[in-house]
Design a protein around this motif. Structure first.
Motif, PDB file in Angstrom:
ATOM      1  N   ALA A   1       6.018 -13.162 -16.845  1.00 28.85           N
ATOM      2  CA  ALA A   1       6.315 -14.338 -17.654  1.00 28.85           C
ATOM      3  C   ALA A   1       5.742 -15.579 -16.988  1.00 28.85           C
ATOM      4  CB  ALA A   1       7.819 -14.481 -17.846  1.00 28.85           C
ATOM      5  N   GLU A   2       5.270 -16.524 -17.790  1.00 25.44           N
ATOM      6  CA  GLU A   2       4.727 -17.760 -17.245  1.00 25.44           C
ATOM      7  C   GLU A   2       5.808 -18.544 -16.518  1.00 25.44           C
ATOM      8  OE1 GLU A   2       2.758 -20.071 -20.168  1.00 25.44           O
ATOM      9  OE2 GLU A   2       1.257 -18.533 -20.638  1.00 25.44           O
ATOM     10  N   SER A   3       5.380 -19.249 -15.478  1.00 19.16           N
ATOM     11  CA  SER A   3       6.320 -20.030 -14.669  1.00 19.16           C
ATOM     12  C   SER A   3       5.710 -21.387 -14.357  1.00 19.16           C
ATOM     13  CB  SER A   3       6.630 -19.299 -13.357  1.00 19.16           C
ATOM     14  OG  SER A   3       7.245 -20.169 -12.437  1.00 19.16           O
ATOM     15  N   PRO A   4       6.481 -22.487 -14.492  1.00 22.30           N
ATOM     16  CA  PRO A   4       5.949 -23.797 -14.134  1.00 22.30           C
ATOM     17  C   PRO A   4       5.674 -23.949 -12.647  1.00 22.30           C
ATOM     18  CG  PRO A   4       8.295 -23.943 -14.633  1.00 22.30           C
ATOM     19  CD  PRO A   4       7.858 -22.564 -15.019  1.00 22.30           C
ATOM     20  N   THR A   5       6.210 -23.025 -11.838  1.00 25.49           N
ATOM     21  CA  THR A   5       5.991 -23.094 -10.396  1.00 25.49           C
ATOM     22  C   THR A   5       4.611 -22.580  -9.999  1.00 25.49           C
ATOM     23  OG1 THR A   5       8.354 -22.718 -10.100  1.00 25.49           O
ATOM     24  CG2 THR A   5       6.980 -22.437  -8.158  1.00 25.49           C
ATOM     25  N   VAL A   6       4.031 -21.709 -10.833  1.00 29.96           N
ATOM     26  CA  VAL A   6       2.736 -21.085 -10.540  1.00 29.96           C
ATOM     27  C   VAL A   6       1.739 -21.534 -11.594  1.00 29.96           C
ATOM     28  CG1 VAL A   6       1.523 -18.904 -10.197  1.00 29.96           C
ATOM     29  CG2 VAL A   6       3.932 -19.110  -9.556  1.00 29.96           C
ATOM     30  N   ASP A   7       0.560 -21.984 -11.146  1.00 22.09           N
ATOM     31  CA  ASP A   7      -0.394 -22.584 -12.070  1.00 22.09           C
ATOM     32  C   ASP A   7      -1.377 -21.593 -12.686  1.00 22.09           C
ATOM     33  OD1 ASP A   7      -1.759 -22.046  -9.777  1.00 22.09           O
ATOM     34  OD2 ASP A   7      -2.677 -24.026  -9.553  1.00 22.09           O
ATOM     35  N   LEU A   8      -1.299 -20.297 -12.322  1.00 24.10           N
ATOM     36  CA  LEU A   8      -2.196 -19.299 -12.872  1.00 24.10           C
ATOM     37  C   LEU A   8      -1.393 -18.131 -13.436  1.00 24.10           C
ATOM     38  CD1 LEU A   8      -4.950 -19.115 -10.082  1.00 24.10           C
ATOM     39  CD2 LEU A   8      -5.141 -20.228 -12.302  1.00 24.10           C
ATOM     40  N   PRO A   9      -1.915 -17.453 -14.466  1.00 22.40           N
ATOM     41  CA  PRO A   9      -1.238 -16.250 -14.970  1.00 22.40           C
ATOM     42  C   PRO A   9      -1.146 -15.184 -13.884  1.00 22.40           C
ATOM     43  CG  PRO A   9      -2.914 -17.004 -16.529  1.00 22.40           C
ATOM     44  CD  PRO A   9      -3.108 -17.794 -15.269  1.00 22.40           C
ATOM     45  N   LEU A  10       0.019 -14.531 -13.787  1.00 22.80           N
ATOM     46  CA  LEU A  10       0.251 -13.497 -12.784  1.00 22.80           C
ATOM     47  C   LEU A  10       0.480 -12.153 -13.462  1.00 22.80           C
ATOM     48  CD1 LEU A  10       2.725 -15.384 -10.405  1.00 22.80           C
ATOM     49  CD2 LEU A  10       0.265 -15.053 -10.077  1.00 22.80           C
ATOM     50  N   TRP A  11      -0.026 -11.107 -12.824  1.00 23.06           N
ATOM     51  CA  TRP A  11       0.126  -9.753 -13.331  1.00 23.06           C
ATOM     52  C   TRP A  11       0.590  -8.840 -12.205  1.00 23.06           C
ATOM     53  CZ3 TRP A  11      -2.103  -7.871 -18.232  1.00 23.06           C
ATOM     54  CH2 TRP A  11      -2.645  -8.897 -19.019  1.00 23.06           C
ATOM     55  N   LEU A  12       1.415  -7.844 -12.544  1.00 19.84           N
ATOM     56  CA  LEU A  12       1.720  -6.756 -11.630  1.00 19.84           C
ATOM     57  C   LEU A  12       0.786  -5.598 -11.945  1.00 19.84           C
ATOM     58  CD1 LEU A  12       5.626  -6.483 -11.440  1.00 19.84           C
ATOM     59  CD2 LEU A  12       4.066  -7.615  -9.851  1.00 19.84           C
ATOM     60  N   ALA A  13       0.392  -4.851 -10.899  1.00 21.06           N
ATOM     61  CA  ALA A  13      -0.534  -3.739 -11.112  1.00 21.06           C
ATOM     62  C   ALA A  13      -0.185  -2.562 -10.226  1.00 21.06           C
ATOM     63  CB  ALA A  13      -1.969  -4.191 -10.846  1.00 21.06           C
ATOM     64  N   LEU A  14      -0.462  -1.375 -10.728  1.00 19.82           N
ATOM     65  CA  LEU A  14      -0.431  -0.142  -9.946  1.00 19.82           C
ATOM     66  C   LEU A  14      -1.830   0.463 -10.015  1.00 19.82           C
ATOM     67  CD1 LEU A  14       2.962   1.568 -10.900  1.00 19.82           C
ATOM     68  CD2 LEU A  14       2.259   0.833  -8.614  1.00 19.82           C
ATOM     69  N   SER A  15      -2.353   0.888  -8.872  1.00 15.43           N
ATOM     70  CA  SER A  15      -3.699   1.443  -8.850  1.00 15.43           C
ATOM     71  C   SER A  15      -3.764   2.616  -7.885  1.00 15.43           C
ATOM     72  CB  SER A  15      -4.723   0.374  -8.456  1.00 15.43           C
ATOM     73  OG  SER A  15      -4.370  -0.250  -7.229  1.00 15.43           O
ATOM     74  N   GLY A  16      -4.648   3.550  -8.192  1.00 17.29           N
ATOM     75  CA  GLY A  16      -4.802   4.727  -7.349  1.00 17.29           C
ATOM     76  C   GLY A  16      -5.839   5.667  -7.911  1.00 17.29           C
ATOM     77  N   PRO A  17      -5.954   6.864  -7.339  1.00 17.98           N
ATOM     78  CA  PRO A  17      -6.926   7.843  -7.821  1.00 17.98           C
ATOM     79  C   PRO A  17      -6.682   8.187  -9.284  1.00 17.98           C
ATOM     80  CG  PRO A  17      -6.046   8.498  -5.689  1.00 17.98           C
ATOM     81  CD  PRO A  17      -5.210   7.349  -6.165  1.00 17.98           C
TER      82      PRO A  17
ATOM     83  N   LEU B   1       0.825  -1.203   0.000  1.00 20.43           N
ATOM     84  CA  LEU B   1       0.000   0.000   0.000  1.00 20.43           C
ATOM     85  C   LEU B   1       0.862   1.256   0.000  1.00 20.43           C
ATOM     86  CD1 LEU B   1      -2.735  -1.060   2.592  1.00 20.43           C
ATOM     87  CD2 LEU B   1      -2.951  -0.985   0.095  1.00 20.43           C
ATOM     88  N   ALA B   2       0.391   2.242  -0.712  1.00 22.37           N
ATOM     89  CA  ALA B   2       1.086   3.518  -0.746  1.00 22.37           C
ATOM     90  C   ALA B   2       0.984   4.210   0.606  1.00 22.37           C
ATOM     91  CB  ALA B   2       0.477   4.401  -1.832  1.00 22.37           C
ATOM     92  N   ASP B   3       2.009   4.973   0.941  1.00 21.28           N
ATOM     93  CA  ASP B   3       2.012   5.716   2.202  1.00 21.28           C
ATOM     94  C   ASP B   3       1.284   7.042   2.000  1.00 21.28           C
ATOM     95  OD1 ASP B   3       2.495   6.528   4.758  1.00 21.28           O
ATOM     96  OD2 ASP B   3       4.580   7.105   4.403  1.00 21.28           O
ATOM     97  N   SER B   4      -0.027   6.943   1.819  1.00 21.13           N
ATOM     98  CA  SER B   4      -0.847   8.117   1.536  1.00 21.13           C
ATOM     99  C   SER B   4      -2.244   7.884   2.083  1.00 21.13           C
ATOM    100  CB  SER B   4      -0.912   8.359   0.021  1.00 21.13           C
ATOM    101  OG  SER B   4      -1.860   9.353  -0.291  1.00 21.13           O
ATOM    102  N   ALA B   5      -2.844   8.943   2.593  1.00 23.75           N
ATOM    103  CA  ALA B   5      -4.207   8.817   3.114  1.00 23.75           C
ATOM    104  C   ALA B   5      -5.195   8.558   1.987  1.00 23.75           C
ATOM    105  CB  ALA B   5      -4.592  10.082   3.880  1.00 23.75           C
ATOM    106  N   LEU B   6      -4.923   9.119   0.817  1.00 26.98           N
ATOM    107  CA  LEU B   6      -5.777   8.916  -0.354  1.00 26.98           C
ATOM    108  C   LEU B   6      -5.110   7.879  -1.241  1.00 26.98           C
ATOM    109  CD1 LEU B   6      -8.275   9.758  -1.970  1.00 26.98           C
ATOM    110  CD2 LEU B   6      -6.870  11.506  -3.084  1.00 26.98           C
ATOM    111  N   ARG B   7      -5.596   6.660  -1.173  1.00 29.01           N
ATOM    112  CA  ARG B   7      -4.981   5.569  -1.914  1.00 29.01           C
ATOM    113  C   ARG B   7      -6.044   4.511  -2.227  1.00 29.01           C
ATOM    114  NH1 ARG B   7      -1.773   3.099   3.342  1.00 29.01           N
ATOM    115  NH2 ARG B   7      -3.577   2.017   4.259  1.00 29.01           N
ATOM    116  N   HIS B   8      -5.686   3.580  -3.096  1.00 27.34           N
ATOM    117  CA  HIS B   8      -6.552   2.428  -3.366  1.00 27.34           C
ATOM    118  C   HIS B   8      -6.273   1.389  -2.293  1.00 27.34           C
ATOM    119  CE1 HIS B   8      -7.750  -1.125  -6.145  1.00 27.34           C
ATOM    120  NE2 HIS B   8      -8.715  -0.777  -5.324  1.00 27.34           N
TER     121      HIS B   8
END
Length: 208
Positions: A156-172, A118-125
């Motif tokens: 990138a796909e990995s044989p260690t993880v069985d589901l697609p993974l995504w990185l995300a940034l979110s906010g106002p 989490l972002a160090d902000s009072a107004l955040r997602h």
């Protein structure tokens, strides 16, 4: 065997099963409909689940999953290795961008937040691990929420993880710059690709 059953435990587990759903929060009436239990019975069981943080009750009286299910899931070794791999990248993204950074897992048309910084902000997602939603687009797990936006990039796909993974940034929406967020995410994805999860990884709970 029938004699080994504990009815109260089974009822509590029945309640928890309801939360394996794209809907994140449930009213008492909705839980009663889903489980077939009387509201008085539900209130007693939910009280115990809430004390141990398996569920949480919001100010409007609706229930959602607490932090205990996620905490226990992290005890599973692949999840611990995944967290050790991703956590530093998420914390760096959140600190550098001032927005909420998260790891998402996608199954079909549903996405779930697995890890978050989490972002160090009072107004955040205020996104939390375990939050699930139906993806509005088939090729992106971005969560649509009032007043905000989410930018995602696939790992990138990995044989260690069985589901697609995504990185995300979110906010106002008025503060998060989509181009800047995409650039930061691309850099993080490239950095993670240089030290893949399937390579040697430090297990933070392993004994030296």
């Amino acid at each position: 065997m029938a004699q080994d059953r504990v009815e109260a435990v089974e009822r509590a587990l029945t309640i928890l099963e309801v939360f394996d759903n794209a809907q994140e929060r449930f009213s008492l009436a909705e839980l009663a409909t889903a489980t077939g239990f009387y509201k008085s019975t539900l209130l007693r069981l939910l009280g115990s689940l809430e004390r141990f943080d398996y569920v949480q009750r919001d100010r409007d009286g609706r229930y959602r999953l607490g932090h205990s299910p996620v905490r226990l899931a992290r005890r599973h070794l692949p999840q611990r290795r995944l967290e050790a791999w991703i956590r530093p990248a998420l914390e760096a993204l959140a600190e550098d961008s001032g927005e909420t950074a998260s790891l998402l897992a996608v199954e079909g048309r549903h996405a779930e937040c697995r890890l978050v910084a989490l972002a160090d902000s009072a107004l955040r997602h205020d996104l939390r691990p375990g939050t699930r939603w139906r993806t509005p687009e088939p090729d992106s797990p971005a969560l649509a929420f009032a007043g905000g936006c989410m930018i995602c990039r696939p790992l990138a796909e990995s044989p260690t993880v069985d589901l697609p993974l995504w990185l995300a940034l979110s906010g106002p929406a008025g503060r998060l710059d989509a181009a800047d967020a995409a650039s930061r995410l691309d850099a993080a994805v490239n950095a993670l690709a240089r030290r893949p999860l399937d390579g040697p990884t430090h297990d933070p709970e392993a004994t030296p």
